[in-house]
Design a protein around this motif. Structure first.
Motif, PDB file in Angstrom:
ATOM      1  N   VAL A 163     -47.025  91.470 -20.198  1.00 52.08           N
ATOM      2  CA  VAL A 163     -46.640  90.340 -19.489  1.00 52.08           C
ATOM      3  C   VAL A 163     -47.654  89.222 -19.572  1.00 52.08           C
ATOM      4  N   HIS A 164     -48.861  89.355 -19.373  1.00 51.67           N
ATOM      5  CA  HIS A 164     -50.015  88.599 -19.588  1.00 51.67           C
ATOM      6  C   HIS A 164     -50.195  87.985 -21.153  1.00 51.67           C
ATOM      7  N   ILE A 208     -43.402  83.545 -15.381  1.00 57.07           N
ATOM      8  CA  ILE A 208     -44.441  83.562 -14.368  1.00 57.07           C
ATOM      9  C   ILE A 208     -44.760  82.296 -13.977  1.00 57.07           C
ATOM     10  N   ASP A 229     -42.753  86.613 -11.183  1.00 54.54           N
ATOM     11  CA  ASP A 229     -43.992  87.248 -10.629  1.00 54.54           C
ATOM     12  C   ASP A 229     -43.858  87.240  -8.928  1.00 54.54           C
ATOM     13  N   TRP A 289     -40.943  92.201 -16.528  1.00 60.37           N
ATOM     14  CA  TRP A 289     -41.877  93.602 -16.250  1.00 60.37           C
ATOM     15  C   TRP A 289     -40.655  94.554 -16.874  1.00 60.37           C
ATOM     16  N   ASP A 336     -48.512  95.112 -16.868  1.00 58.79           N
ATOM     17  CA  ASP A 336     -49.061  93.827 -16.755  1.00 58.79           C
ATOM     18  C   ASP A 336     -49.689  92.996 -17.645  1.00 58.79           C
TER      19      ASP A 336
END
Length: 224
Positions: free
Chosen positions: A72-73, A115, A138, A53, A69
Motif C-alpha cells: 500500500v505504501h 489513504i 486507512d 489492503w 502495508d
C-alpha cells in the motif's frame, strides 16, 4: 417554492474528481514487474474501486513478496510522485459541480479508498474549501463495496444517508453507496457501469449542476 437540497453530497475521488487511475496502473505495473511478474491492463481494471489492503493481497498473489502495508505504501507513494510531477488531472465538470454544491451550503465529504496522505494532496490542490470531512481507506475497517465508508461519512456529517447523494465512477464504489442507502450517481470512467447499479448514470459531470442533483433526489423521494 424553495428547493429541498441534499443533506450532503458524498464524493469518490480516484476516477470521479481526479483522473488518477492511469497513475495507479503505472504504479501497479512497475511494482509487479519489479518482482518478475506481468501485470496487464485487464489486471489493472479489476483493481478499480477496490480497497488498497484487499488489492495488496491480489498483488501478493501475483508474486509481490512484500507485506500488505508495504505494498500500500509503495503504490501510494508512486502515485503521489506522479501527481507532484505531472499535476492533478481533474475530471471534467467535477470541480465546477463541487463549487456549486459548496456555494449552496450543502455539506460534503470525500469518501475514498486512497489513504489520507494522498487524499490531502488532492484536496489541497482545490482552490476552495471543498470538503467538511474526509473518509479514507486507512480509516475504515471494511472498504468499498462494504457500506461502512459511506455510513461513516454520513455519521461524521450528522446527516441521514437516505438524503445524501453519492457520486462514483465504479461498480464497486456504487455498491458501497447504494448498500449504505445513499442516492447514487455513476459516472463511468475506466470501466462501464450497468444502469441497474446506480440511481442515475451520467456520461460526465461536465455541464451538470446542483439543480440536476436536486431533481434526482426529488425523483427518488416521489418514488419512495
Amino acid at each position: 417554492m424553495t428547493k429541498r437540497l441534499p443533506a450532503a453530497v458524498l464524493w469518490d475521488m480516484d476516477g470521479t474528481i481526479v483522473d488518477t487511475e492511469p497513475y495507479w496502473m503505472q504504479a501497479e505495473i512497475e511494482l509487479v514487474n519489479e518482482f518478475g511478474g506481468t501485470w496487464t491492463h485487464e489486471d489493472a481494471l479489476r483493481m478499480v474501486g477496490m480497497g488498497l489492503w484487499d488489492a495488496a493481497e491480489v498483488f501478493r498473489g501475483a508474486g509481490v513478496d512484500l507485506p500488505a502495508d508495504a505494498i500500500v505504501h509503495r503504490l501510494t507513494e508512486r502515485v503521489r510522485e506522479q501527481l507532484a510531477q505531472h499535476g492533478v488531472p481533474w475530471q471534467p465538470g467535477a470541480q465546477e459541480l463541487l463549487r456549486q454544491v459548496r456555494d449552496a451550503g450543502v455539506p460534503t465529504a470525500l469518501v475514498t479508498m486512497s489513504i489520507r496522505s494522498m487524499a490531502e494532496d488532492v484536496v489541497g490542490a482545490i482552490a476552495f474549501a471543498a470538503f467538511d470531512e474526509l473518509v479514507t481507506g486507512d480509516e475504515v475497517a471494511a472498504p468499498k463495496p462494504h457500506p461502512e465508508p459511506y455510513l461513516a461519512a454520513a455519521g461524521r456529517l450528522g446527516v441521514d444517508i437516505a438524503e445524501c447523494i453519492a457520486i462514483e465512477d465504479s461498480p464497486t464504489g456504487l455498491a458501497s453507496a447504494t448498500s449504505a442507502g445513499a442516492v447514487a450517481i455513476g459516472v463511468p470512467h475506466m470501466i462501464p457501469i450497468p444502469a441497474d447499479r446506480a440511481d442515475a448514470v451520467w456520461p460526465t459531470l461536465e455541464g451538470r449542476t446542483l439543480d440536476d442533483l436536486v431533481a434526482l433526489l426529488d425523483g427518488k423521494r416521489v418514488g419512495a
